[in-house]
Design a protein around this motif. Sequence first.
Motif, mmCIF file in Angstrom:
data_model
loop_
_atom_site.group_PDB
_atom_site.id
_atom_site.type_symbol
_atom_site.label_atom_id
_atom_site.label_comp_id
_atom_site.label_asym_id
_atom_site.label_seq_id
_atom_site.Cartn_x
_atom_site.Cartn_y
_atom_site.Cartn_z
ATOM 1 N N LEU B 4 -43.312 29.698 64.232
ATOM 2 C CA LEU B 4 -44.507 29.061 63.696
ATOM 3 C C LEU B 4 -45.332 28.413 64.800
ATOM 4 C CD1 LEU B 4 -45.623 28.867 60.881
ATOM 5 C CD2 LEU B 4 -44.500 26.657 60.625
ATOM 6 N N ARG B 5 -44.632 27.764 65.729
ATOM 7 C CA ARG B 5 -45.313 27.096 66.830
ATOM 8 C C ARG B 5 -46.014 28.124 67.714
ATOM 9 N NH1 ARG B 5 -44.967 22.217 69.050
ATOM 10 N NH2 ARG B 5 -45.756 22.063 71.157
ATOM 11 N N TYR B 7 -47.045 31.042 66.781
ATOM 12 C CA TYR B 7 -48.194 31.539 66.030
ATOM 13 C C TYR B 7 -49.371 30.573 66.162
ATOM 14 C CZ TYR B 7 -51.263 32.811 62.217
ATOM 15 O OH TYR B 7 -52.371 33.152 61.494
ATOM 16 N N ALA B 8 -49.093 29.267 66.019
ATOM 17 C CA ALA B 8 -50.154 28.262 66.094
ATOM 18 C C ALA B 8 -50.821 28.304 67.469
ATOM 19 C CB ALA B 8 -49.598 26.877 65.798
ATOM 20 N N LEU B 9 -50.028 28.501 68.516
ATOM 21 C CA LEU B 9 -50.595 28.545 69.869
ATOM 22 C C LEU B 9 -51.433 29.808 70.072
ATOM 23 C CD1 LEU B 9 -47.592 27.139 71.932
ATOM 24 C CD2 LEU B 9 -49.796 26.042 71.513
ATOM 25 N N TYR B 11 -52.965 31.376 67.725
ATOM 26 C CA TYR B 11 -54.160 31.145 66.922
ATOM 27 C C TYR B 11 -55.169 30.287 67.692
ATOM 28 C CZ TYR B 11 -56.870 30.404 62.657
ATOM 29 O OH TYR B 11 -57.865 30.375 61.729
ATOM 30 N N LEU B 12 -54.655 29.242 68.350
ATOM 31 C CA LEU B 12 -55.537 28.402 69.168
ATOM 32 C C LEU B 12 -56.195 29.234 70.262
ATOM 33 C CD1 LEU B 12 -54.137 24.873 70.108
ATOM 34 C CD2 LEU B 12 -56.107 25.457 68.720
ATOM 35 N N PHE B 14 -56.886 32.382 70.125
ATOM 36 C CA PHE B 14 -57.903 33.183 69.429
ATOM 37 C C PHE B 14 -59.166 32.348 69.206
ATOM 38 C CE2 PHE B 14 -59.432 34.021 64.960
ATOM 39 C CZ PHE B 14 -60.122 35.187 65.208
ATOM 40 N N LEU B 15 -58.984 31.070 68.827
ATOM 41 C CA LEU B 15 -60.141 30.207 68.586
ATOM 42 C C LEU B 15 -60.935 29.966 69.872
ATOM 43 C CD1 LEU B 15 -58.978 27.382 66.122
ATOM 44 C CD2 LEU B 15 -60.316 29.416 65.654
ATOM 45 N N TYR B 16 -60.222 29.861 70.980
ATOM 46 C CA TYR B 16 -60.894 29.503 72.236
ATOM 47 C C TYR B 16 -61.324 30.713 73.057
ATOM 48 C CZ TYR B 16 -60.141 24.515 71.735
ATOM 49 O OH TYR B 16 -60.208 23.224 71.294
ATOM 50 N N ALA B 17 -60.813 31.924 72.709
ATOM 51 C CA ALA B 17 -61.072 33.096 73.549
ATOM 52 C C ALA B 17 -62.554 33.345 73.813
ATOM 53 C CB ALA B 17 -60.414 34.326 72.925
ATOM 54 N N PRO B 18 -63.414 33.392 72.784
ATOM 55 C CA PRO B 18 -64.826 33.690 73.087
ATOM 56 C C PRO B 18 -65.447 32.623 73.975
ATOM 57 C CG PRO B 18 -64.426 33.698 70.718
ATOM 58 C CD PRO B 18 -63.192 33.189 71.350
#
Lengths: 289, 264
Positions: B4-5, B7-9, B11-12, B14-18
């Motif tokens: 889970l951890r 996955y959360a990282l 995901y983060l 993914f949020l910051y990639a662009p």
Amino acid sequence: MAQADPGSVRRGRALIAAPALYALLLLAGPLGTIVLFSFWSQDFLALDRSPTLGNYAEALREPLYRELMLRSLAIAMAVTVTTVLLAFPVAYFVSFKVAPARKALWLFLITIPFWTSYLVRVFLWKVILGFNGVVNASLLGAGIIDAPLTFILYNPVSVVITLTHAFAPFAILPIYVALERIDHSLIEASRDLGESRASTFRRVTLPLALPGVMAAALIVFIPVIGDYVTPRLVGGPSGLMIANMIQTQFLKLNNAPLGAALAVLAMLIVTAIALVAGLALRRFSGPRG
Amino acid sequence: MSGLRLYALVYLAFLYAPIALLPIFAFNDGTVIAFPLDGFTLRWFRELPQTPALVASVRTSLWIAGSTALLSTVLGLCAARAGTMARFGGRDAMMGLIMLPLVLPEIIVAVALLVVLLALGLPLTGWTVIAGHTLICLPFSTAILGSAFRALDPALEEAGIDLGLGRAAVFLRVTLPLLMPGIIASLLITFTISLDEFIIAFFLTGTEPTLPVYLWGQLRFPQKIPVVMALGTILLVISVVLITLAEIARRRAAARATGIDSGA
């Protein structure tokens, strides 16, 4: 202690007057005007004020408008489902696994990207998914593909990817709030009574988190169905949505009544779906109290 | 590390990639926005102040965002106070109307305002953009200030009245200072929303485009993209600084509410 003494009520009325008047004049008034406009018609440069249902007939009959409306719905649904599914584990992780002192930091990190220019963020996805973009250049460089992938830009898929990214925090926060409200003794009770971890999640945690999941879905769905920038920048012709057509009618074709009818239809669809979702949620969580 | 951890990282990431790409291409010495990179340069940043239209749009955006922040925070202060006081007939309907822009697609708000302005024959100026931005910022300032009011200990205001201060004096000398972190958070958040907002500005702007509207025009010209990237980098830094300040103000407000004796 909030007894309704007349002085307090009078002061409350006086206080709400300014913002309420503002919202009445600049929101309720204009929304009413849009509805009015949708029953008028455009006769070249003149506005014909005799009431007609012609705009609605055209909006529903013309295949292009129907297709754009259905596509907007489909894209908004796809974005909602992917965003909520991807966001739930993150909200669950922050609520259940992160130490209380570090939760605020995680939430802060999740919301930061949302505060950077939306326009620039969407444009960056064009850079990532483009013909010479980051994905293609990396895959070509690594020798995985021989020619750039073209199916990842200028179509509905790229719109879904970009919007899923743009609305991530909108989904995480409501789910997180719902998970935070769960009384952990209920989960412990379920485990003590012999339910497995998975079935406890399915039968206790998930139903209790459902209002948050539903709120997240609506908060994502509503702005996405009316999004203009993303379909315009990364959608290509096959990824355009209803907001693009509304803009075209108003600013390019100078047919405000038809644009108004399309806007009213979009609003009606959003309202209907929100009501259905609300009713479904009440029905589901009603008997439990 | 648990799944889970991880996955959360991811995901983060993914949020910051662009956003991570912004500085990379802003400092890249090539006009094509693609890998491989061409080397380090500062020339895109140097070009920024030499573009008069850009400088003008920044100026327009700043005064629009400043006016919007002030206006929506003052109106939000009234709405939030009324919302936390005794219930009266029509209060919930009024609050609902004030919060409505949160659940309306922005294009609807933009189109509705445009139709009314054109029907009334009013010219499109910076003020029409401010009017629209205030409308969509009002729910945010009302929500932020509402929680600030709810965190306020009513005993402090009552003490002020018991000690002989008038209502206005209590508001100025007791309530306002206690609310200050909430007010600052509201100002910063609404400023940021207005600064970034595109679609309402796109519909309602007159001859003076805001920064996002100017940017929108530039995205069509490939040779302008590196400059846009440099500008985006600056905007990113400004947004992050403003939001960090708002977060600090919000936390101080929360701390003040829970531990008044701890030196606030």
